[in-house]
Design an enzyme around this catalytic site. Structure first.
Site, PDB file in Angstrom:
ATOM      1  N   HIS A 102     -16.380   3.036 -14.240  1.00 13.82           N
ATOM      2  CA  HIS A 102     -15.944   2.168 -12.993  1.00 13.82           C
ATOM      3  C   HIS A 102     -17.394   1.600 -12.436  1.00 13.82           C
ATOM      4  O   HIS A 102     -17.201   0.865 -11.593  1.00 13.82           O
ATOM      5  CB  HIS A 102     -15.690   3.082 -11.982  1.00 13.82           C
ATOM      6  CG  HIS A 102     -15.156   2.587 -10.642  1.00 13.82           C
ATOM      7  ND1 HIS A 102     -15.787   2.820  -9.610  1.00 13.82           N
ATOM      8  CD2 HIS A 102     -13.817   1.780 -10.493  1.00 13.82           C
ATOM      9  CE1 HIS A 102     -15.051   2.041  -8.396  1.00 13.82           C
ATOM     10  NE2 HIS A 102     -14.029   1.512  -9.071  1.00 13.82           N
ATOM     11  N   TYR A 136     -12.544  -9.498  -0.984  1.00 16.77           N
ATOM     12  CA  TYR A 136     -13.277  -8.303  -0.516  1.00 16.77           C
ATOM     13  C   TYR A 136     -14.643  -8.490  -0.376  1.00 16.77           C
ATOM     14  O   TYR A 136     -15.239  -9.399  -0.706  1.00 16.77           O
ATOM     15  CB  TYR A 136     -13.217  -7.417  -1.826  1.00 16.77           C
ATOM     16  CG  TYR A 136     -11.887  -6.860  -2.202  1.00 16.77           C
ATOM     17  CD1 TYR A 136     -10.615  -7.505  -1.741  1.00 16.77           C
ATOM     18  CD2 TYR A 136     -11.684  -6.227  -3.457  1.00 16.77           C
ATOM     19  CE1 TYR A 136      -9.329  -7.035  -2.464  1.00 16.77           C
ATOM     20  CE2 TYR A 136     -10.430  -5.791  -3.965  1.00 16.77           C
ATOM     21  CZ  TYR A 136      -9.338  -6.136  -3.424  1.00 16.77           C
ATOM     22  OH  TYR A 136      -8.285  -5.759  -3.958  1.00 16.77           O
ATOM     23  N   ARG A 154     -13.721   2.918   5.197  1.00 22.11           N
ATOM     24  CA  ARG A 154     -12.477   2.095   5.408  1.00 22.11           C
ATOM     25  C   ARG A 154     -11.179   2.810   5.361  1.00 22.11           C
ATOM     26  O   ARG A 154     -10.230   2.576   6.298  1.00 22.11           O
ATOM     27  CB  ARG A 154     -12.172   0.956   4.059  1.00 22.11           C
ATOM     28  CG  ARG A 154     -11.286  -0.014   4.307  1.00 22.11           C
ATOM     29  CD  ARG A 154     -11.159  -0.581   3.015  1.00 22.11           C
ATOM     30  NE  ARG A 154     -10.177   0.023   2.059  1.00 22.11           N
ATOM     31  CZ  ARG A 154     -10.385   0.026   0.685  1.00 22.11           C
ATOM     32  NH1 ARG A 154     -11.237  -1.049   0.439  1.00 22.11           N
ATOM     33  NH2 ARG A 154      -9.704   0.554  -0.232  1.00 22.11           N
ATOM     34  N   HIS A 178     -14.985  -3.355   0.917  1.00 19.69           N
ATOM     35  CA  HIS A 178     -15.116  -2.666  -0.358  1.00 19.69           C
ATOM     36  C   HIS A 178     -16.607  -2.357  -0.951  1.00 19.69           C
ATOM     37  O   HIS A 178     -16.732  -1.807  -1.593  1.00 19.69           O
ATOM     38  CB  HIS A 178     -14.416  -3.735  -1.508  1.00 19.69           C
ATOM     39  CG  HIS A 178     -14.139  -3.239  -2.805  1.00 19.69           C
ATOM     40  ND1 HIS A 178     -14.741  -3.457  -3.856  1.00 19.69           N
ATOM     41  CD2 HIS A 178     -13.287  -2.319  -3.099  1.00 19.69           C
ATOM     42  CE1 HIS A 178     -14.572  -2.696  -4.840  1.00 19.69           C
ATOM     43  NE2 HIS A 178     -13.385  -2.255  -4.424  1.00 19.69           N
ATOM     44  N   ASN A 221       0.763  -1.221  -0.038  1.00 19.01           N
ATOM     45  CA  ASN A 221      -0.036  -0.089   0.004  1.00 19.01           C
ATOM     46  C   ASN A 221       0.972   1.406  -0.148  1.00 19.01           C
ATOM     47  O   ASN A 221       0.439   2.166  -0.640  1.00 19.01           O
ATOM     48  CB  ASN A 221      -1.068  -0.029   1.314  1.00 19.01           C
ATOM     49  CG  ASN A 221      -2.041  -0.821   1.085  1.00 19.01           C
ATOM     50  OD1 ASN A 221      -2.410  -1.515   0.094  1.00 19.01           O
ATOM     51  ND2 ASN A 221      -2.851  -1.084   2.116  1.00 19.01           N
ATOM     52  N   ARG A 277     -11.648  -4.701 -13.910  1.00 20.24           N
ATOM     53  CA  ARG A 277     -10.383  -5.612 -13.375  1.00 20.24           C
ATOM     54  C   ARG A 277     -11.151  -7.143 -13.441  1.00 20.24           C
ATOM     55  O   ARG A 277     -12.162  -7.370 -12.801  1.00 20.24           O
ATOM     56  CB  ARG A 277      -9.930  -5.386 -11.935  1.00 20.24           C
ATOM     57  CG  ARG A 277      -9.328  -3.878 -11.704  1.00 20.24           C
ATOM     58  CD  ARG A 277      -8.704  -3.828 -10.571  1.00 20.24           C
ATOM     59  NE  ARG A 277      -8.590  -2.536  -9.893  1.00 20.24           N
ATOM     60  CZ  ARG A 277      -7.573  -1.918 -10.447  1.00 20.24           C
ATOM     61  NH1 ARG A 277      -6.744  -2.101 -11.325  1.00 20.24           N
ATOM     62  NH2 ARG A 277      -7.695  -0.566 -10.014  1.00 20.24           N
ATOM     63  N   ARG A 287      -6.128   1.414 -13.023  1.00 16.09           N
ATOM     64  CA  ARG A 287      -4.833   1.692 -12.691  1.00 16.09           C
ATOM     65  C   ARG A 287      -4.219   0.403 -12.409  1.00 16.09           C
ATOM     66  O   ARG A 287      -4.717  -0.583 -11.765  1.00 16.09           O
ATOM     67  CB  ARG A 287      -4.852   2.778 -11.579  1.00 16.09           C
ATOM     68  CG  ARG A 287      -3.305   2.978 -11.009  1.00 16.09           C
ATOM     69  CD  ARG A 287      -3.470   4.080  -9.997  1.00 16.09           C
ATOM     70  NE  ARG A 287      -4.030   5.130 -10.308  1.00 16.09           N
ATOM     71  CZ  ARG A 287      -5.011   5.925  -9.517  1.00 16.09           C
ATOM     72  NH1 ARG A 287      -5.262   5.478  -8.394  1.00 16.09           N
ATOM     73  NH2 ARG A 287      -5.289   7.192 -10.080  1.00 16.09           N
TER      74      ARG A 287
END
Length: 715
Positions: free
Chosen positions: A465, A498, A594, A622, A79, A405, A435
């Site tokens: 997205h 997640y 979060r 998530h 991270n 993704r 990304r």
């Protein structure tokens, strides 16, 4: 489980530690609004950086299995890498181009200074955790990561032989002299800078050389049990390189060898207005991504100052960009040990996600009523099965899907390819700018197009997205739309790690809304008002504000006002100001955030009715869920969007209602109230920007939200 009634608020101390920014600035129509005061806003980058301290706390928790604690440590390191690649690089960009100050009023120079100070604290804590806590705990459990100074003679002989046979042949050391300037150093690559004395075969005086560890070599080496005596004994590649680097420079004396690593800006910038082919432009940008501007230098703690100055000068970095490391500079690579060690007793116990009942015919199941899936507690297989059945069903005419993704070897992609081969009309919106998945998505787009799938790259200037799947099926004389909408990606791996929520529905209005969104993405359809969905960048921002303001009006009229929302991050100033106004009116606001949160809760007269908690547990939180009380007629939405400026204003997002009252109640209970009751994995945000770990009070029952869902759904 917590009661759905408005919870009591505890007394809060005055927010004496609230810091002011570097400047003040107006908002709205230009008149100074007290709720625009920069002192009421936290800095997004610093808030996001602090999330890693909460992750690191999991690595220090003795109640967590030791290999899982190792995983948390590595996550905090990974991270931090991404933070410098993206967030710190964004601040540096803002400094270079004198961009407007954010809501907190802090100048980029101030933020960069605080980033360095806070990162130094985090790095020190990470390596203290590794050296003093985890490494001894792993060793006690029979898993040893052996430092160079503790190698036995037998281990040293085997490692030298391994170095000569497996490592030396692929190394290309580079001596630094006028003919060989400092080489380009790839982002996050492992390197050794070597200090030499003497002359080489050509009579050249040696001084410095760089040894780059090839990307093909594993960063963790397992020593055979016959050599070491232990089943799970490991060493870092960096230690092996440092130990035997002298073999690369015969006839010369190695005076020192110091590992280093540079982190670079990884944010791709493509001027989409100026390119004719976005895919081609991205491919060109990806070639140079690993060599963009340097942001951070990590180097061995004992490296001489003169060598550090040389590296800083080469990378054009200031003094406050260097971090001296008491251990391997690529500590996150120790995550390989997690996979290599087959010790279930040192990991979280496995669980079996709940499978959908009567899911043999997915179309019949969805037609019978909406289906709510709460991953990872509910299996992701119903989503895969729906796409599979759609690809094979002769009555299915078309499939439309967004892919942000997917992961490698995606079953979803296989089903979509098969659907196209079976004569279905398949349209896939592939977001090329996801990304760190840009290269994978370029390959995915090529493969889908080769199979006859119509691939759309989305809208110029707006990342797609949204998580949407639309299936058009002929049933008798009519066409019926089946829809899946989710808060997370169509990725089987993340669906196991997640927390996310997905909705399967045959609701005709939702189906028509999703159809309209796909029309916008693939064609040139105008913005229209959808009947059920809220959509960024058109109606979601306004829709959230309207609902916050509705609760505010109710509270001012003496009615109960209540907002509960769960998301990954929040920084959108108008939403925050609306929440402050709601709090002032008496609306009870609970936010489960979060990561980054720029809102300050508990400020007297402004936000004392707002509570913010962050949950860090076994699974990455998530899911995004918004709940508004609406005077006894509550609304619950799930969405792909956080309350960030980019999600609400500069992306294509969908926010969908859960219309079935029983499913809405379940979503509120599991994803909101359950988490508000957590007193084991919850951290409460204080007005000064710090987080306080919650613990069960006297007589309180310990409660972990994720553990409760595992017991209830998977048990």
């Amino acid at each position: 489980m917590a009661s759905p009634d408005t919870p009591p608020r505890k007394k809060r101390k005055p927010a004496a530690a609230v810091a002011t920014g570097d400047a003040t600035h107006p908002c709205g129509d230009g008149a100074m609004d007290p709720l625009c005061d920069p002192a009421l806003y936290l800095n997004r980058e610093l808030s996001q950086l602090d999330f890693n301290f909460r992750v690191l706390a999991q690595a220090q928790d003795e109640a967590v299995p030791v290999l899982e604690r190792l995983r948390y440590l590595c996550i905090s390191c990974t991270n931090l890498d991404e933070f410098f690649e993206i967030r710190a690089a964004t601040v540096r960009h803002a400094q270079d181009f004198d961009m407007p100050l954010p809501s907190d009023g802090l100048s980029p120079a101030t933020v960069l200074k605080r980033i360095h100070e806070r990162t130094a604290e985090l790095v020190e804590a990470q390596y203290r955790c590794w050296n003093e806590v985890l490494k001894p705990a792993l060793s006690e459990a029979g898993v040893k990561v052996i430092p160079r100074e503790q190698w036995t003679a037998k281990q040293t002989r085997w490692l030298r032989s391994h170095f000569r046979d497996e490592i030396l042949p692929v190394l290309s050391p580079l001596g630094l002299d006028p003919a060989h300037p400092f080489p380009k150093i790839l982002n996050k690559s492992l390197n050794i800078i070597v200090v030499l004395k003497g002359k080489d075969a050509f009579g050249r005086s040696g001084h410095l050389a760089v040894v780059r560890a090839p990307r093909s070599l594993p960063r963790i080496i397992q020593i055979p049990e016959r050599v070491s005596g232990g089943e799970y004994d490991f060493v870092f590649l960096s230690a092996v390189l440092s130990a035997f680097v002298d073999e690369l420079f015969p006839g010369m004396q190695v005076k020192g060898a110091y590992q280093f690593r540079v982190t670079r800006n990884s944010e791709l910038i493509v001027d989409e207005e100026e390119v004719e082919n976005l895919a081609l432009a991205l491919r060109d940008e990806l070639v140079g991504r690993g060599y963009l501007r340097a942001m951070r230098l990590e180097i061995a703690a004992q490296c001489p100052k003169a060598i550090v100055r040389t590296l800083l000068r080469n990378f054009e970095l200031p003094e406050n960009a260097v971090y001296r490391i008491n251990g391997p500079v690529n500590l996150n690579r120790v995550i390989q040990v997690y996979d290599l060690v087959q010790r279930p007793d040192l990991k979280f116990p496995p669980f079996q996600p709940r499978q959908l009942r009567n899911g043999d015919d997915m179309f019949a199941r969805i037609a019978d009523g909406d289906v709510l899936l709460h991953h990872p507690f509910d299996a992701f297989t119903p989503v895969l099965e729906l796409i599979k059945q759609a690809s094979e069903d002769p009555n299915v005419l078309a499939i439309k899907q967004t892919l942000y993704r997917t992961g490698r070897d995606s079953a979803i992609v296989e089903h979509l390819v098969q659907a196209a081969r079976n004569g279905k009309d398949v349209t896939v919106v592939v977001e090329l700018r996801a990304r760190f998945d840009e290269e994978a998505n370029l390959g995915l787009a090529d493969r889908l197009q080769d199979a006859g799938v119509q691939v759309v790259y989305g809208v110029v200037g707006f990342k797609t997205h949204a998580k949407m799947l639309l299936i058009v099926r002929r049933e008798g004389r009519k066409l019926r739309r089946y829809t899946h909408l989710g808060t997370g990606n169509y990725h089987s791996g993340t669906a196991r790690a997640y927390t996310d929520i997905g909705l399967m529905t045959a609701d005709p209005e939702i189906g028509n809304d999703v159809h309209q969104v796909f029309q916008q993405l693939s064609g040139l359809a105008p913005a229209i008002r959808l009947k059920r969905l809220l959509q960024s960048p058109f109606t979601l921002h306004a829709g959230v504000l309207q609902r916050i303001e509705r609760e505010t009006r109710l509270a001012r009229a003496g009615r109960p006002g209540r907002i509960v929302a769960k998301m990954n991050a929040i920084n959108e100033p108008q939403v925050i100001r609306a929440l402050y106004a709601a709090s002032q009116a008496g609306v009870q606001v609970d936010l489960i955030v979060r990561g980054a949160c720029t809102l300050r809760p508990g400020v007297p007269g402004v936000s004392e009715n707002i509570r913010v908690v962050s949950i860090v547990g076994r699974f990455l939180e998530h899911s995004r869920v918004y709940w508004f009380g609406n005077d006894g007629k509550p609304e619950l939405f799930c969405t792909s969007a956080d309350w960030l400026e980019r999600n609400l204003l500069r992306r294509v997002e969908t926010c969908f209602p859960v219309l079935d009252p029983a499913l809405a109640a379940r979503a509120r209970d599991e994803a909101l109230e359950n988490y508000l009751a957590d007193n084991l994995n919850a951290w409460e945000l204080q007005a000064d920007g710090s987080y306080c770990k919650l613990v069960p009070g006297d007589g309180a029952t310990p409660h972990s939200a994720q553990a409760a869902l595992l017991d209830r759904i998977c048990g």
